[in-house]
Structures are given as structure tokens and as C-alpha cells.
Motif scaffolding. Structure first.
Motif, PDB file in Angstrom:
ATOM      1  N   LEU A 134       0.822  -1.197   0.000  1.00 52.08           N
ATOM      2  CA  LEU A 134       0.000   0.000   0.000  1.00 52.08           C
ATOM      3  C   LEU A 134       0.863   1.257   0.000  1.00 52.08           C
ATOM      4  N   ALA A 135       0.575   2.146  -0.934  1.00 55.31           N
ATOM      5  CA  ALA A 135       1.228   3.453  -0.988  1.00 55.31           C
ATOM      6  C   ALA A 135       0.191   4.492  -0.592  1.00 55.31           C
ATOM      7  N   TRP A 180      -0.965  11.131   4.258  1.00 57.46           N
ATOM      8  CA  TRP A 180      -1.240   9.944   5.063  1.00 57.46           C
ATOM      9  C   TRP A 180       0.029   9.115   5.222  1.00 57.46           C
ATOM     10  N   GLU A 181       0.096   8.413   6.338  1.00 55.78           N
ATOM     11  CA  GLU A 181       1.202   7.500   6.588  1.00 55.78           C
ATOM     12  C   GLU A 181       0.669   6.149   7.054  1.00 55.78           C
ATOM     13  N   LEU A 203      -3.959   3.512   8.328  1.00 48.96           N
ATOM     14  CA  LEU A 203      -3.408   4.784   7.866  1.00 48.96           C
ATOM     15  C   LEU A 203      -3.746   5.888   8.859  1.00 48.96           C
ATOM     16  N   GLN A 204      -2.854   6.865   8.971  1.00 48.81           N
ATOM     17  CA  GLN A 204      -3.097   8.021   9.832  1.00 48.81           C
ATOM     18  C   GLN A 204      -2.715   9.272   9.066  1.00 48.81           C
ATOM     19  N   ARG A 247      -7.664   8.272  11.677  1.00 49.89           N
ATOM     20  CA  ARG A 247      -7.067   7.023  11.222  1.00 49.89           C
ATOM     21  C   ARG A 247      -8.099   6.257  10.402  1.00 49.89           C
ATOM     22  N   ARG A 248      -7.607   5.473   9.469  1.00 47.26           N
ATOM     23  CA  ARG A 248      -8.475   4.657   8.620  1.00 47.26           C
ATOM     24  C   ARG A 248      -7.930   3.237   8.549  1.00 47.26           C
ATOM     25  N   LEU A 249      -8.845   2.304   8.468  1.00 45.92           N
ATOM     26  CA  LEU A 249      -8.492   0.913   8.247  1.00 45.92           C
ATOM     27  C   LEU A 249      -8.851   0.570   6.810  1.00 45.92           C
TER      28      LEU A 249
END
Length: 537
Positions: A231-232, A237-238, A253-254, A261-263
Motif C-alpha cells: 500500500l502506498a 497519510w502514513e 493509515l493516519q 485514522r483509517r483501516l
């Protein structure tokens, strides 16, 4: 049984196991681009069956000349090398047929044909090489020990089937969870390579040593290369964490500010499974989770609000409800999530409580199976069951399933369904609304979530559903002011009535366990969504 016979049968066992490892892990490898729908599974299985058939024919021709055990060894070594590089080249191949940056509606036409083309390029050569193994092994046994062809064929088929059984159970229950996707392919490659090298060493040809050295070098090099398709994250986002579960590849991701944050699960498109904000309560910005707070305000005042969440993810709905219920109402939630790794990530990054007061999480259970264990009547049942963020399992959207979900509600209880679609006329939203209305035997309220590709369907047990302008709709407070005005626009809500006639008749607009066209409806939904955006509707 001679040593030579044992080596040949062992090689066949490895070929059978390797075939199943490739077949089962293949869908997971393609899932970030094409999902894991029934259509994608069909493409992968069909391609592998076709390639095996080609391999059987080619193996039969190869067995008529030369040393069959040596040729079997070369086929296994070649299969080993191709299997080892699959996770390294999958991103390039799949990305060719599913370019990066496409929205879900733009990718609609590529889901099936892209997965078919990718399967042909990636998996057909490996399966064809492994398919050569059975006829070559039968000939090797005949040449080495004589006897009847039926005896040799039966032993080869029996050992190949045993290998397939080991590959089937081992891939799902051990390799993918323990070794990850890349490691799963490398373990399979190592088994194939070992069997092939042993066969080549028995032939005592100079090529055997050369092949073995090349195999070791390429195998070592492949383990050092990064897995394709990692995943890029987009700008701002990181990546906090990435996991491979039994069901999917997951990433947390945050944003750079740390406020959200996301899943992300099994996809490289523009959606996510769960979201976290530092504050509990409404998320804003067109998040459908916010609308799960409305029933607690529509219902009669009470001290406790019991909620069952089917498809809990990392717990977004729970955090919304924690901060958006009426004052003095205690939240008691039961969350059902089929993937235990999602729950683990929820605990680590999304403040998901799995065992606190009023909190219960059932990890590793299918949503429909979990309904059988719900005893106390619930005030609200939330159905948010998706695979790969866009695929609804057919057994979780039938009239029978909705009937079972309504059955755990008390009088006045609400059932809310997240229906991903592009409006009330969307094929998926329309079918889900009709099916839920049929199950409830009453009108269903469909709400269009602003700035979103989601609609929310609302059914109620024993009482009419609230609707704009009717008694009980206005709730006041911060939740009412934030959510209701946008829903009172005439185009933002709709009442769906139970369809007339026999729901099991051909062409009926109700989904049942027996007749469920959800896969086809979802493809039609994406095509319709693409057309809608193109014309600016």
C-alpha cells in the motif's frame, strides 16, 4: 514400495499441494485490485482448471520420450521459480489491467475482465507446469516398477489428492496467517523446488547441479525483494501498520496531523473500512456511521440502549454512539466481526474496547451465525457487512437473513442497513430496500447520506418508521441539528413498500437464500455509478 517410487509419489504430493496453495492464495494476491467476489474466484478457478487440462495433455506427450522422472523434476523446478516470483510481479500485472487512481465507479468494467486477464498471465503458466506432473509420474512409475497402468494411475491420483487436501487446509489455517502472502508462495515454491531437485539428483545428470544452484540463487533473491502491491498511502497519510489475516490484507493509515485514522482492507481504490477520530460522537463530512445515532433519539426515553453491530470492523459505530446518545443513556454493545485481526487492530489503533463494561465483541464469527446466540432483545441492529469494502455476501442480504436480524429486536426496535450505492434507483440499494421491506412486512425508510456513496435503510419492529414531517421525526439537540436538515430535502429520503406477489417467483425484486443476484447487482451498480458521474447527474 521402492525408494524411486516413493520419490515420485512424494513429488506428486508436492505438486498437488502447490496447486491448491497457488489457487487459494491467488485470489488474495489479486484482491487489492479486483476484490474477492464470486466472479473473481470463478475467474481464478477457471483459469487454473484450464491450465491444468493443458498441462495434462502436454505431460502426456512429454511422457512418451526421454526420462519421465527427469522431465517431472524440471517441471517442478520451473513451477517453483514461477511460484516464487508471483508476489513480486503481481502488482505490475494487476496494475496494467487496473490502473491506479481509479474510483470504484470507474473500475466497474475492469473487475471481472481485469481479474481474468491477470489470472491468465500470472497463474496459468504455474498451473500448466504442475499439471504436467500426473502423466509424467504415471509413466515414471510404469517404467520404474512395471505393473498395471491403472495401479500407477490410482496411486498418483491418490497422492496428488492428499497433497491437495494438505495444501487446502494448510493455506487457510497456517500459511497465510503465519507466513503472510509472500511467505505462503515461497513455502509452496520451496516444496516444489525440493521435490524437483531430488528427482533431478536421482537422474545423475550434470544439469541437476546447475539447476539446483540457479534455484537457490533465485529463491534467495526473491525473498529479499519487496512484495509488489504494498500500500502506498496518498498525500498527507502514513502507514501505521500492515497485517495479513486469513481473510484479507489490512493497513492502518493516519493523517499527518494525527487526527484521523483509517483501516483499509484488500483494496487500492478510494474507500476504507473503518475510521477513527480523536473525539467520540458524530464524525461529520458525509460519514454514514453518524446516522446510526438517530434511532436512540427517535425511540422512547430509556436508560439503556442495546445495540448489535453485524460487521463491526474496528469499532467506528461504537465510538459514534458513545458520544452521540441522549444524555443519561447507557450504551451496551455487541460487536460481531468475522476477522479477528481487524479486532486486534481496532484495539491497538481505534480505541476499541472488547471486554469493558457494556462492551462485548464476538471475533471470528460470521454475522448470520452470531444471530443464533443473541438472547436479550436489542434496541438497534446495525448491518454493515462487506467484504473488500464493496462486496455484500449473498447470505447476509437475503429476506431470510433480515428476518432473523429483525427477530432479535424488541417492539419498537430498529434495524439499519448500510447500503453502498449511488442513489435510491441504484440496483443494490433498490434490491436491499425491497428485500428489507419484504422481511419486515412494513415500509422501510431509505436515507441518502450527503456527500457519500451510501444510503441507510431503516426498518422498525411493530411501529412505523420515522419520516420527515411525521410525528416523532424532529429530535432537536446537536444530533438533530447536524443530521436532520439534510435528510428533509425531498430527494434525500424515500419510503420503500413491501413488493407485491411471490418473492420467490423468477424476476422478483427480492433477494432470497435461494435466488440472490447480489454479485450481478453490484456490477450493475458500479456501471450505473460511472455513467452517473460521466453525465454529471
Amino acid at each position: 514400495m521402492s525408494a524411486g517410487t516413493g520419490v515420485v509419489l512424494g513429488a506428486v504430493f508436492c505438486a498437488g499441494a502447490g496447486t491448491m496453495v497457488v489457487e487459494l492464495a491467488a485470489v488474495r494476491l489479486l484482491a487489492p485490485w479486483f476484490g474477492a467476489s464470486t466472479g473473481v474466484w470463478t475467474n481464478v478457478i477457471g483459469v487454473i482448471l484450464l491450465a491444468l487440462a493443458v498441462g495434462y495433455v502436454c505431460g502426456a506427450r512429454l511422457s512418451m520420450s526421454g526420462s519421465p522422472d527427469r522431465r517431472l523434476g524440471f517441471a517442478l523446478v520451473a513451477g517453483c521459480l514461477l511460484t516464487a516470483v508471483l508476489p513480486l510481479v503481481a502488482g505490475w500485472v494487476a496494475g496494467t489491467f487496473m490502473p491506479a487512481g481509479l474510483a470504484l465507479d470507474e473500475a466497474a468494467g475492469l473487475m471481472l475482465w481485469g481479474s481474468l486477464a491477470s489470472s491468465l498471465v500470472l497463474f496459468a503458466p504455474v498451473a500448466a507446469l504442475l499439471g504436467c506432473g500426473c502423466p509424467l509420474a504415471v509413466e515414471a512409475l510404469q517404467v520404474g516398477s512395471g505393473g498395471h497402468a491403472g495401479t500407477a494411475g490410482g496411486r498418483v491420483l491418490g497422492m496428488s489428492t492428499l497433497g491437495s487436501l494438505v495444501g487446502t487446509f494448510g493455506t487457510t489455517h497456517w500459511l497465510l496467517p503465519s507466513c503472510g502472502l509472500k511467505g505462503t508462495f515461497h513455502v509452496a515454491a520451496a516444496c516444489l523446488g525440493l521435490a524437483g531437485v531430488v528427482l533431478l539428483l536421482r537422474t545423475r545428470t550434470p544439469r541437476a547441479s546447475t539447476v539446483m544452484l540457479v534455484l537457490v540463487a533465485l529463491g534467495a533473491a526473491s525473498t529479499l525483494m519487496p512484495e509488489s502491491g504494498s500500500l502506498a498511502p496518498g498525500s498527507g497519510w502514513e502507514v501505521l501498520d500492515q497485517r495479513q489475516s486469513e481473510y484479507q490484507r489490512l493497513a492502518v493509515l493516519q493523517d499527518v496531523d494525527g487526527g484521523q485514522r483509517r483501516l483499509v482492507a484488500n483494496e487500492a481504490l478510494d474507500s476504507f473500512q473503518s475510521v477513527w477520530s480523536a473525539q467520540t460522537g458524530l464524525l461529520g463530512g458525509g460519514q454514514y456511521y453518524d446516522y446510526f445515532a438517530l434511532p436512540a433519539w427517535w425511540a422512547e426515553p430509556q436508560e439503556r440502549w442495546d445495540v448489535l453491530i453485524l460487521g463491526m470492523g474496528a469499532g467506528t459505530a461504537v465510538r459514534v454512539l458513545e458520544g452521540a446518545l441522549p444524555n443519561g443513556v447507557e450504551l451496551c454493545s455487541i460487536g460481531v466481526e468475522i476477522d479477528p485481526v481487524v479486532v486486534e487492530l481496532g484495539e491497538l489503533y481505534f480505541e476499541l474496547q472488547t471486554d469493558g463494561p457494556g462492551r462485548r465483541v464476538l471475533a471470528g464469527l460470521d454475522a448470520r451465525a452470531a444471530l443464533l446466540g443473541v438472547e436479550s432483545p436489542q434496541d438497534l441492529v446495525i448491518v454493515d457487512c462487506y467484504a473488500n469494502n464493496m462486496e455484500i455476501p449473498p447470505h447476509l442480504c437475503s429476506v431470510e437473513f433480515f428476518g432473523e436480524a429483525l427477530g432479535v429486536l424488541g417492539t419498537g426496535g430498529f434495524l439499519m442497513v448500510n447500503a453502498a450505492g449511488f442513489g435510491f434507483d441504484d440496483p443494490v440499494v433498490d434490491a436491499l430496500g425491497r428485500t428489507l421491506a419484504q422481511a419486515s412486512g412494513a415500509e422501510v425508510l431509505a436515507l441518502r447520506v450527503p456527500f457519500s456513496r451510501n444510503c441507510v435503510l431503516v426498518a422498525r419492529v411493530g411501529l412505523p418508521v420515522p419520516r420527515p414531517g411525521a410525528l416523532g421525526w424532529d429530535i432537536g439537540g446537536a444530533v438533530g441539528r447536524a443530521l436532520l436538515p439534510a435528510l428533509e430535502i425531498p430527494s434525500a429520503w424515500k419510503l420503500v413498500e413491501p413488493p407485491p406477489g411471490d418473492m420467490r417467483a423468477p424476476g422478483a425484486q427480492v433477494l432470497t437464500d435461494d435466488r440472490n443476484a447480489m454479485d450481478r447487482l453490484q456490477r450493475a451498480s458500479l456501471r450505473a455509478g460511472r455513467q452517473r458521474w460521466v453525465v454529471g447527474a
